[in-house]
Design a protein around this motif. Structure first.
Motif, PDB file in Angstrom:
ATOM      1  N   PRO A 189      56.841  38.326  33.156  1.00  0.00           N
ATOM      2  CA  PRO A 189      57.665  37.144  32.872  1.00  0.00           C
ATOM      3  C   PRO A 189      58.640  36.841  34.020  1.00  0.00           C
ATOM      4  CG  PRO A 189      57.644  38.644  31.007  1.00  0.00           C
ATOM      5  CD  PRO A 189      57.004  39.374  32.156  1.00  0.00           C
ATOM      6  N   GLN A 190      58.939  35.571  34.192  1.00  0.00           N
ATOM      7  CA  GLN A 190      59.895  35.110  35.195  1.00  0.00           C
ATOM      8  C   GLN A 190      60.995  34.321  34.488  1.00  0.00           C
ATOM      9  OE1 GLN A 190      59.733  35.904  38.502  1.00  0.00           O
ATOM     10  NE2 GLN A 190      57.981  37.160  37.913  1.00  0.00           N
ATOM     11  N   PRO A 191      62.165  34.229  35.082  1.00  0.00           N
ATOM     12  CA  PRO A 191      63.235  33.452  34.444  1.00  0.00           C
ATOM     13  C   PRO A 191      62.862  31.969  34.341  1.00  0.00           C
ATOM     14  CG  PRO A 191      63.944  34.314  36.589  1.00  0.00           C
ATOM     15  CD  PRO A 191      62.561  34.819  36.351  1.00  0.00           C
ATOM     16  N   TYR A 192      63.387  31.339  33.303  1.00  0.00           N
ATOM     17  CA  TYR A 192      63.183  29.908  33.105  1.00  0.00           C
ATOM     18  C   TYR A 192      63.656  29.171  34.348  1.00  0.00           C
ATOM     19  CZ  TYR A 192      63.438  25.257  31.134  1.00  0.00           C
ATOM     20  OH  TYR A 192      63.268  23.918  30.918  1.00  0.00           O
ATOM     21  N   PRO A 193      62.944  28.175  34.817  1.00  0.00           N
ATOM     22  CA  PRO A 193      61.842  27.423  34.243  1.00  0.00           C
ATOM     23  C   PRO A 193      60.472  27.875  34.749  1.00  0.00           C
ATOM     24  CG  PRO A 193      62.679  26.198  36.099  1.00  0.00           C
ATOM     25  CD  PRO A 193      63.483  27.493  36.011  1.00  0.00           C
ATOM     26  N   TYR A 194      60.387  29.034  35.360  1.00  0.00           N
ATOM     27  CA  TYR A 194      59.140  29.476  35.966  1.00  0.00           C
ATOM     28  C   TYR A 194      58.201  30.099  34.950  1.00  0.00           C
ATOM     29  CZ  TYR A 194      61.894  28.736  40.120  1.00  0.00           C
ATOM     30  OH  TYR A 194      62.679  28.175  41.086  1.00  0.00           O
ATOM     31  N   ARG A 195      56.923  29.937  35.224  1.00  0.00           N
ATOM     32  CA  ARG A 195      55.906  30.595  34.414  1.00  0.00           C
ATOM     33  C   ARG A 195      55.730  32.008  34.954  1.00  0.00           C
ATOM     34  NH1 ARG A 195      51.085  26.939  32.708  1.00  0.00           N
ATOM     35  NH2 ARG A 195      50.926  28.752  31.378  1.00  0.00           N
ATOM     36  N   PRO A 196      55.029  32.863  34.223  1.00  0.00           N
ATOM     37  CA  PRO A 196      54.919  34.266  34.635  1.00  0.00           C
ATOM     38  C   PRO A 196      54.146  34.464  35.936  1.00  0.00           C
ATOM     39  CG  PRO A 196      53.849  33.879  32.504  1.00  0.00           C
ATOM     40  CD  PRO A 196      54.368  32.582  32.976  1.00  0.00           C
ATOM     41  N   SER A 197      54.450  35.573  36.594  1.00  0.00           N
ATOM     42  CA  SER A 197      53.668  36.027  37.739  1.00  0.00           C
ATOM     43  C   SER A 197      52.476  36.800  37.215  1.00  0.00           C
ATOM     44  CB  SER A 197      54.502  36.958  38.623  1.00  0.00           C
ATOM     45  OG  SER A 197      55.558  36.261  39.224  1.00  0.00           O
ATOM     46  N   ILE A 198      51.408  36.781  37.994  1.00  0.00           N
ATOM     47  CA  ILE A 198      50.215  37.543  37.656  1.00  0.00           C
ATOM     48  C   ILE A 198      50.070  38.627  38.720  1.00  0.00           C
ATOM     49  CG2 ILE A 198      47.717  37.457  37.355  1.00  0.00           C
ATOM     50  CD1 ILE A 198      48.129  34.511  36.424  1.00  0.00           C
ATOM     51  N   LEU A 199      49.986  39.870  38.255  1.00  0.00           N
ATOM     52  CA  LEU A 199      49.962  41.027  39.148  1.00  0.00           C
ATOM     53  C   LEU A 199      48.740  41.892  38.868  1.00  0.00           C
ATOM     54  CD1 LEU A 199      53.618  42.196  38.406  1.00  0.00           C
ATOM     55  CD2 LEU A 199      52.898  40.690  40.243  1.00  0.00           C
ATOM     56  N   PRO A 200      48.348  42.711  39.849  1.00  0.00           N
ATOM     57  CA  PRO A 200      47.287  43.675  39.565  1.00  0.00           C
ATOM     58  C   PRO A 200      47.705  44.607  38.432  1.00  0.00           C
ATOM     59  CG  PRO A 200      47.613  43.462  41.926  1.00  0.00           C
ATOM     60  CD  PRO A 200      48.739  42.713  41.253  1.00  0.00           C
ATOM     61  N   GLY A 201      46.761  44.916  37.565  1.00  0.00           N
ATOM     62  CA  GLY A 201      47.026  45.775  36.416  1.00  0.00           C
ATOM     63  C   GLY A 201      46.639  47.224  36.672  1.00  0.00           C
ATOM     64  N   LYS A 202      46.726  48.035  35.620  1.00  0.00           N
ATOM     65  CA  LYS A 202      46.487  49.479  35.718  1.00  0.00           C
ATOM     66  C   LYS A 202      45.098  49.826  36.252  1.00  0.00           C
ATOM     67  CE  LYS A 202      49.592  50.687  31.943  1.00  0.00           C
ATOM     68  NZ  LYS A 202      49.691  51.196  30.573  1.00  0.00           N
ATOM     69  N   ALA A 203      44.095  49.074  35.867  1.00  0.00           N
ATOM     70  CA  ALA A 203      42.714  49.397  36.241  1.00  0.00           C
ATOM     71  C   ALA A 203      42.312  48.828  37.605  1.00  0.00           C
ATOM     72  CB  ALA A 203      41.758  48.899  35.166  1.00  0.00           C
ATOM     73  N   SER A 204      43.187  48.076  38.249  1.00  0.00           N
ATOM     74  CA  SER A 204      42.799  47.390  39.489  1.00  0.00           C
ATOM     75  C   SER A 204      42.538  48.337  40.657  1.00  0.00           C
ATOM     76  CB  SER A 204      43.855  46.353  39.874  1.00  0.00           C
ATOM     77  OG  SER A 204      45.077  46.979  40.188  1.00  0.00           O
ATOM     78  N   GLU A 205      43.368  49.358  40.789  1.00  0.00           N
ATOM     79  CA  GLU A 205      43.243  50.247  41.941  1.00  0.00           C
ATOM     80  C   GLU A 205      41.885  50.956  41.980  1.00  0.00           C
ATOM     81  OE1 GLU A 205      45.555  54.009  43.942  1.00  0.00           O
ATOM     82  OE2 GLU A 205      46.701  52.643  42.659  1.00  0.00           O
ATOM     83  N   SER A 206      41.432  51.454  40.841  1.00  0.00           N
ATOM     84  CA  SER A 206      40.149  52.165  40.823  1.00  0.00           C
ATOM     85  C   SER A 206      38.987  51.207  41.114  1.00  0.00           C
ATOM     86  CB  SER A 206      39.941  52.886  39.502  1.00  0.00           C
ATOM     87  OG  SER A 206      39.891  51.983  38.432  1.00  0.00           O
ATOM     88  N   LEU A 207      39.073  49.967  40.635  1.00  0.00           N
ATOM     89  CA  LEU A 207      38.017  48.994  40.935  1.00  0.00           C
ATOM     90  C   LEU A 207      38.004  48.661  42.426  1.00  0.00           C
ATOM     91  CD1 LEU A 207      35.779  47.135  39.790  1.00  0.00           C
ATOM     92  CD2 LEU A 207      37.530  45.354  39.628  1.00  0.00           C
ATOM     93  N   MET A 208      39.163  48.483  42.996  1.00  0.00           N
ATOM     94  CA  MET A 208      39.242  48.131  44.426  1.00  0.00           C
ATOM     95  C   MET A 208      38.634  49.251  45.292  1.00  0.00           C
ATOM     96  SD  MET A 208      41.593  45.167  44.735  1.00  0.00           S
ATOM     97  CE  MET A 208      42.242  45.334  46.296  1.00  0.00           C
ATOM     98  N   LYS A 209      38.828  50.490  44.897  1.00  0.00           N
ATOM     99  CA  LYS A 209      38.283  51.624  45.660  1.00  0.00           C
ATOM    100  C   LYS A 209      36.757  51.665  45.614  1.00  0.00           C
ATOM    101  CE  LYS A 209      42.266  54.665  45.287  1.00  0.00           C
ATOM    102  NZ  LYS A 209      42.817  55.874  44.660  1.00  0.00           N
ATOM    103  N   ARG A 210      36.163  51.078  44.594  1.00  0.00           N
ATOM    104  CA  ARG A 210      34.703  51.099  44.443  1.00  0.00           C
ATOM    105  C   ARG A 210      33.984  50.080  45.317  1.00  0.00           C
ATOM    106  NH1 ARG A 210      34.132  50.161  38.404  1.00  0.00           N
ATOM    107  NH2 ARG A 210      32.084  49.465  39.076  1.00  0.00           N
ATOM    108  N   PHE A 211      34.730  49.139  45.918  1.00  0.00           N
ATOM    109  CA  PHE A 211      34.081  48.066  46.677  1.00  0.00           C
ATOM    110  C   PHE A 211      34.689  47.885  48.070  1.00  0.00           C
ATOM    111  CE2 PHE A 211      33.175  47.226  42.252  1.00  0.00           C
ATOM    112  CZ  PHE A 211      31.825  46.935  42.280  1.00  0.00           C
TER     113      PHE A 211
END
Length: 183
Positions: free
Chosen positions: A77-99
């Motif tokens: 979440p971001q302060p009003y009036p901004y919409r949320p940021s989208i960030l890499p999640g918990k599973a992203s690092e292992s997927l990135m290592k596979r490719f």
């Protein structure tokens, strides 16, 4: 492109946008992905249409949702009036290592787009992405004035002076991208 490879490219794009001062809302990801796919010719396979704030892909919006469900992305979440940021999640690092080959192949293209768009505001992204849309829509017309008129006609809230500047900026991006695409 296979879904996991596409996810790796999107994750790297998000990381590089953040490294280039983007707060990575969905609009940032939409416009950067449009540039990556259409200007840098990365075969992501998303269908874009001209929508409220420039080119938009419902397929990409669905992919972002699916990546969230798979813990590849998370929302901050971001302060009003901004919409949320989208960030890499918990599973992203292992997927990135596979490719690693996918990352190596597309990283120069991703870095170029992130550098050009990372620090831009949403209004700037709308103008630039719409300018790219117009340029690609009729590649035989390279007249800045007529392209800017088309941008203004499609998006009347964009003043003609800002449309001209957006077309010139995107023309420069395209010229610079050719060096990377030919490397």
């Amino acid at each position: 492109m296979e879904r996991n490879r596409r996810a790796v490219i999107l994750l790297d794009l998000i990381e590089q946008l953040r490294d280039n001062l983007s707060w990575c809302g969905e609009t940032h990801i939409q416009k950067a992905t449009y540039f990556l796919q259409e200007m840098m010719q990365v075969p992501l396979g998303f269908e874009f249409i001209l929508y409220k704030h420039g080119p938009f892909s419902f397929d990409l919006a669905d992919e972002i949702t699916a990546m969230r469900a798979d813990n590849l992305l998370k929302v901050q979440p971001q302060p009003y009036p901004y919409r949320p940021s989208i960030l890499p999640g918990k599973a992203s690092e292992s997927l990135m290592k596979r490719f690693p080959k996918t990352l190596k192949k597309f990283r120069p293209y991703i870095a170029f787009v992130a550098e050009k768009l990372g620090g831009k505001k949403v209004n700037d992204l709308e103008r630039l992405a719409t300018a790219l849309y117009v340029i690609l829509e009729n590649e035989s017309d390279s007249n800045v004035q007529s392209q800017a008129q088309r941008v203004h006609k499609l998006k009347p809230h964009i003043p003609i002076e800002e449309a001209i500047e957006a077309v010139k900026t995107v023309d420069e991006f395209i010229r610079e991208s050719k060096v990377i695409l030919q490397a």
